[in-house]
Enzyme design. Structure first.
Site, short mmCIF file in Angstrom:
data_model
loop_
_atom_site.label_atom_id
_atom_site.label_comp_id
_atom_site.label_asym_id
_atom_site.label_seq_id
_atom_site.Cartn_x
_atom_site.Cartn_y
_atom_site.Cartn_z
N ASP A 138 6.90 -3.52 14.56
CA ASP A 138 6.93 -4.35 13.37
C ASP A 138 6.68 -5.81 13.75
O ASP A 138 7.41 -6.38 14.56
CB ASP A 138 8.31 -4.19 12.71
CG ASP A 138 8.47 -5.05 11.48
OD1 ASP A 138 9.47 -4.88 10.77
OD2 ASP A 138 7.58 -5.88 11.21
N GLY A 139 5.64 -6.39 13.14
CA GLY A 139 5.29 -7.78 13.45
C GLY A 139 6.40 -8.76 13.16
O GLY A 139 6.54 -9.78 13.85
N ASP A 157 -3.66 -10.05 10.28
CA ASP A 157 -4.68 -9.18 9.69
C ASP A 157 -3.96 -8.02 9.01
O ASP A 157 -3.87 -6.91 9.55
CB ASP A 157 -5.62 -8.69 10.79
CG ASP A 157 -6.59 -7.66 10.27
OD1 ASP A 157 -7.15 -6.90 11.09
OD2 ASP A 157 -6.78 -7.61 9.04
N SER A 159 -2.58 -5.47 5.65
CA SER A 159 -3.04 -4.81 4.43
C SER A 159 -2.44 -5.62 3.28
O SER A 159 -2.20 -6.83 3.43
CB SER A 159 -2.58 -3.35 4.43
OG SER A 159 -1.22 -3.26 4.79
N1 LIG Z 1 -9.07 -5.40 9.95
C1 LIG Z 1 -9.36 -5.01 8.60
C2 LIG Z 1 -8.11 -4.88 7.77
C3 LIG Z 1 -8.32 -5.42 6.38
N2 LIG Z 1 -7.11 -5.93 5.81
C4 LIG Z 1 -6.98 -5.79 4.39
C5 LIG Z 1 -7.38 -4.42 3.88
C6 LIG Z 1 -7.05 -4.28 2.41
C7 LIG Z 1 -7.79 -5.33 1.60
N3 LIG Z 1 -7.47 -5.18 0.21
C8 LIG Z 1 -8.09 -6.13 -0.69
C9 LIG Z 1 -7.27 -6.23 -1.94
C10 LIG Z 1 -7.86 -7.20 -2.92
N4 LIG Z 1 -7.83 -8.55 -2.44
C11 LIG Z 1 -7.46 -6.73 2.11
C12 LIG Z 1 -7.72 -6.85 3.60
#
Ligand SMILES: NCCCN[C@H]1CC[C@H](NCCCN)CC1
Length: 289
Positions: A138-139, A157, A159
């Site tokens: 966990d970061g 980086d 989600s």
């Molecule tokens: N290294 C790639 C990972 C990407 N991170 C996130 C993946 C989900 C994405 N949803 C976008 C939601 C609407 N803004 C944002 C970047």
């Protein structure tokens, strides 16, 4: 066999769809559902809990910008921490900077790492760099344990705020990042879309302006396969040497940009500066001194 549609309560009433050629992997980790499919026009696609994380065709726009916006803004980055980023793409980009001596990465879900290595070798290539140390965990805890002033840059980086990454959008986490950065150090986080999440962005900006006494700027890039076709980044610097994010002081050397097997596809000094230009409706809410 049909279409994948990215339906989510995070972007109600809309959904981007990609034509599926073949489903390549479906699994469930401790944290989320993981899927990989071959699309008709965007190459392979990585999906977590029904949300598109990256496609082979346009991942360059995100990985290159989230990495080079911070690293090209400080003169001599040596130690970098990546929170999340388990696909390895940010690591691939960090490794282009010859001044870097150490790259730590803390990713919570090992299945993301393994799936990326198996299906996205051009992205997971980042893990091969000898300067990389991978921690599965966990970061939030990782940063709490990091000694003060350890890093020149921290790249988050993540989600989206609904799911395992929720805490990475909250104040205590940003405080722990600021503490782990050296004076004049920089943070760059995934900061959502001005078309979809202006309220989340305003909270992030308010928190960052309170915690990071240097500069705080929102920048953005276009990613066709993210909802609204764009994604933003929060660029913050701690107090200490002034960081002017809009005018890169540390350009990537030309031969590194062209270097095979994987030359840069997106980032360049002009688009670095342009990334901080915002439409009026966003300037009014985000602004920047
Ligand atoms: N290294 C790639 C990972 C990407 N991170 C996130 C993946 C989900 C994405 N949803 C976008 C939601 C609407 N803004 C944002 C970047």
């Amino acid at each position: 066999p049909g279409w994948f549609s990215e339906i989510s309560p995070m972007w109600p009433g809309e959904a981007h769809s990609l034509k599926i050629e073949k489903i390549l992997f479906q699994g469930k980790s401790e944290y989320q559902k993981v899927m990989v499919f071959q699309s008709s026009t965007y190459g392979k696609v990585l999906v977590l809990d029904g949300v598109i994380q990256l496609t082979e065709r346009d991942e360059c726009a995100y990985q290159e910008m989230i990495t080079h916006l911070p690293l090209c803004s400080i003169p001599n980055p040596k130690k970098v921490l990546v929170i999340g980023g388990g696909d390895g793409g940010v690591l691939r980009e960090v490794a282009r900077h010859s001044s870097i001596e150490k790259i730590d990465i803390c990713e919570i879900d090992n299945m993301v790492v393994e799936v990326s290595k198996q299906f996205f070798p051009e992205v997971a290539v980042g893990f091969n760099d000898p300067r990389v140390t991978l921690r599965i965990g966990d970061g939030v805890a990782f940063l709490k344990a990091a000694p003060e002033g350890t890093y020149d840059a921290v790249i988050v980086d993540s989600s989206d705020p609904i799911g395992p990454a929720q805490e990475l959008f909250e104040k205590p986490f940003f405080q722990s990042v600021a503490r782990a950065l050296r004076p004049g150090g920089v943070m760059c986080t995934q900061a959502e879309s001005i078309w979809l999440h202006m309220d989340i962005i305003e909270d992030i900006v308010a928190n960052c302006r309170h915690i990071f006494k240097g500069s705080v700027n929102y920048a953005w890039t276009t990613v066709p396969t993210y909802p609204s076709g764009m994604i933003g980044f929060m660029l913050c610097s701690t107090e200490g040497p002034v960081v002017d994010f809009k005018h890169p002081v540390n350009p990537i050397d030309q031969k590194e940009c062209e270097k095979s097997p994987r030359p840069l596809k997106f980032y360049n000094p002009e688009i670095h500066t342009a990334a901080f230009c915002l439409p009026l409706f966003a300037k009014r809410k985000i602004g920047s001194k």
